[in-house]
Write a protein that holds these residues in place. Structure first.
Motif, mmCIF file in Angstrom:
data_model
loop_
_atom_site.group_PDB
_atom_site.id
_atom_site.type_symbol
_atom_site.label_atom_id
_atom_site.label_comp_id
_atom_site.label_asym_id
_atom_site.label_seq_id
_atom_site.Cartn_x
_atom_site.Cartn_y
_atom_site.Cartn_z
ATOM 1 N N PRO A 185 0.795 -1.241 0.000
ATOM 2 C CA PRO A 185 0.000 0.000 0.000
ATOM 3 C C PRO A 185 0.820 1.280 0.000
ATOM 4 C CG PRO A 185 -0.976 -1.599 1.483
ATOM 5 C CD PRO A 185 0.324 -2.179 1.044
ATOM 6 N N THR A 186 1.919 1.324 0.758
ATOM 7 C CA THR A 186 2.726 2.545 0.820
ATOM 8 C C THR A 186 3.386 2.819 -0.520
ATOM 9 O OG1 THR A 186 3.154 2.239 3.185
ATOM 10 C CG2 THR A 186 4.658 3.674 1.966
ATOM 11 N N THR A 187 3.979 1.789 -1.128
ATOM 12 C CA THR A 187 4.636 1.952 -2.424
ATOM 13 C C THR A 187 3.613 2.260 -3.513
ATOM 14 O OG1 THR A 187 6.323 0.374 -1.716
ATOM 15 C CG2 THR A 187 6.211 0.867 -4.054
ATOM 16 N N ALA A 188 2.446 1.624 -3.432
ATOM 17 C CA ALA A 188 1.385 1.900 -4.397
ATOM 18 C C ALA A 188 0.996 3.369 -4.352
ATOM 19 C CB ALA A 188 0.174 1.022 -4.106
ATOM 20 N N GLU A 189 0.895 3.917 -3.159
ATOM 21 C CA GLU A 189 0.530 5.330 -3.018
ATOM 22 C C GLU A 189 1.576 6.231 -3.669
ATOM 23 O OE1 GLU A 189 -2.025 8.387 -1.917
ATOM 24 O OE2 GLU A 189 -2.333 6.208 -1.789
ATOM 25 N N GLU A 190 2.846 5.872 -3.560
ATOM 26 C CA GLU A 190 3.903 6.666 -4.187
ATOM 27 C C GLU A 190 3.783 6.648 -5.708
ATOM 28 O OE1 GLU A 190 7.427 4.864 -2.727
ATOM 29 O OE2 GLU A 190 7.249 5.695 -0.701
ATOM 30 N N VAL A 191 3.509 5.460 -6.273
ATOM 31 C CA VAL A 191 3.373 5.347 -7.726
ATOM 32 C C VAL A 191 2.148 6.107 -8.220
ATOM 33 C CG1 VAL A 191 2.906 3.711 -9.601
ATOM 34 C CG2 VAL A 191 4.652 3.184 -7.890
ATOM 35 N N LEU A 192 1.036 6.014 -7.497
ATOM 36 C CA LEU A 192 -0.179 6.734 -7.883
ATOM 37 C C LEU A 192 0.028 8.237 -7.800
ATOM 38 C CD1 LEU A 192 -2.680 4.391 -6.074
ATOM 39 C CD2 LEU A 192 -2.644 4.807 -8.541
ATOM 40 N N ALA A 193 0.782 8.684 -6.804
ATOM 41 C CA ALA A 193 1.079 10.112 -6.702
ATOM 42 C C ALA A 193 1.886 10.589 -7.903
ATOM 43 C CB ALA A 193 1.832 10.395 -5.401
ATOM 44 N N LEU A 194 2.787 9.740 -8.411
ATOM 45 C CA LEU A 194 3.566 10.109 -9.595
ATOM 46 C C LEU A 194 2.684 10.148 -10.842
ATOM 47 C CD1 LEU A 194 6.822 8.097 -8.887
ATOM 48 C CD2 LEU A 194 6.645 10.588 -9.065
ATOM 49 N N LEU A 195 1.748 9.200 -10.957
ATOM 50 C CA LEU A 195 0.803 9.257 -12.073
ATOM 51 C C LEU A 195 -0.020 10.544 -12.009
ATOM 52 C CD1 LEU A 195 -0.547 5.597 -12.340
ATOM 53 C CD2 LEU A 195 0.618 6.874 -14.145
ATOM 54 N N ARG A 196 -0.490 10.862 -10.811
ATOM 55 C CA ARG A 196 -1.258 12.091 -10.616
ATOM 56 C C ARG A 196 -0.425 13.311 -10.982
ATOM 57 N NH1 ARG A 196 -6.264 13.355 -10.858
ATOM 58 N NH2 ARG A 196 -5.420 15.068 -12.074
ATOM 59 N N GLN A 197 0.847 13.298 -10.591
ATOM 60 C CA GLN A 197 1.754 14.401 -10.884
ATOM 61 C C GLN A 197 1.981 14.554 -12.381
ATOM 62 O OE1 GLN A 197 5.962 13.902 -9.724
ATOM 63 N NE2 GLN A 197 5.819 15.887 -8.710
#
Length: 263
Positions: A185-197
């Motif tokens: 979950p923590t790593t997934a959140e980082e990847v999703l934040a990059l997609l959002r960015q």
């Protein structure tokens, strides 16, 4: 990188009446049943639905990995359904970025070489490709891992390399197929934040298939599929910041007739 935000207006991807059938006669499987959808430039769209609803088929038809039985698919105004195999391959390489659950990195290449690969395949000069790959890796926070091979990286780092590879050609559309499915979950959140960015800062257009309401909550809108039909959506303005529980609740209300749809 060129700032893609300058072309925010208009549709990056448009599907009209997209139908996909497999098999013949009594064995026919209707994976998609006349789907209409449009992704504005600089938007983040998530696609959700029960298993067998047609999510993966929709993504494959949208980017020319599968050919619809009927209907129209356009990437930035270019019709895909009438293109030959070689032209489709070139279009995917130059105008579409891919992020997969399994990362799909070449194990013998370094992170920088993996990211540069689409540019080299398109005929880019070695030095220019290396420089662009280095810039893309820096954007996802991996400048110091450029010369590491995939086996030397964590799963989250490998997925960030895959995202850098998707961004390096400045594509019209980035397709993410369950991009967080193999991550904690923590790593997934980082990847999703990059997609959002990539959407908010670069003006990229993202189409993401996911089963995870928490991942879908990063999008501008969520499209819901059931039995090959687009049955509902949370429109732009109602998803970002919306609790994932709301999306999960909508998923629970979807029913799927037992038609054996393949995705």
């Amino acid at each position: 990188m060129v700032n893609m935000a300058s072309e925010q207006h208009g549709a990056a991807l448009a599907l009209r009446g997209v139908t996909r059938r497999y098999g013949r006669r009594q064995g026919t499987v209707h994976a998609l049943r006349g789907v209409d959808a449009e992704l504005p430039r600089g938007s983040f769209t998530a696609v959700m639905g029960p298993s067998g609803s047609g999510k993966s088929t929709l993504l494959q038809c949208a980017v020319g990995l599968d050919r619809p039985t009927a209907g129209s698919v356009r990437i930035a105004g270019t019709e895909l359904t009438r293109m030959g195999r070689r032209a489709l391959t070139r279009l995917r390489r130059e105008r579409i970025g891919f992020v997969f659950q399994s990362f799909n990195l070449l194990p013998a290449l370094t992170a920088q070489q993996n990211v540069a690969l689409p540019l080299r395949l398109a005929g880019g000069a070695a030095r220019g490709s290396r420089d662009a790959a280095g810039a893309a890796l820096a954007r996802v926070g991996l400048a110091d891992r450029a010369h590491r091979r995939p086996a030397e990286l964590s799963g989250g780092q490998q997925q960030r390399v895959a995202l850098a590879r998707a961004l390096v050609t400045e594509p019209e559309v980035i397709c993410a197929d369950e991009p967080t499915g193999a991550l904690d979950p923590t790593t997934a959140e980082e990847v999703l934040a990059l997609l959002r960015q990539s959407v908010d800062e670069l003006g990229a257009t993202v189409l993401m298939v996911t089963h995870d309401p928490a991942a879908a909550a990063h999008a501008d809108r969520v499209l819901f599929l059931a039995d090959g039909l687009l049955v509902d959506e949370f429109p732009a303005g109602h998803v970002r910041g919306t609790a994932a529980a709301h999306i999960a609740g909508r998923m629970r209300t979807l029913t799927r007739p037992g038609t054996g749809v393949v995705v």
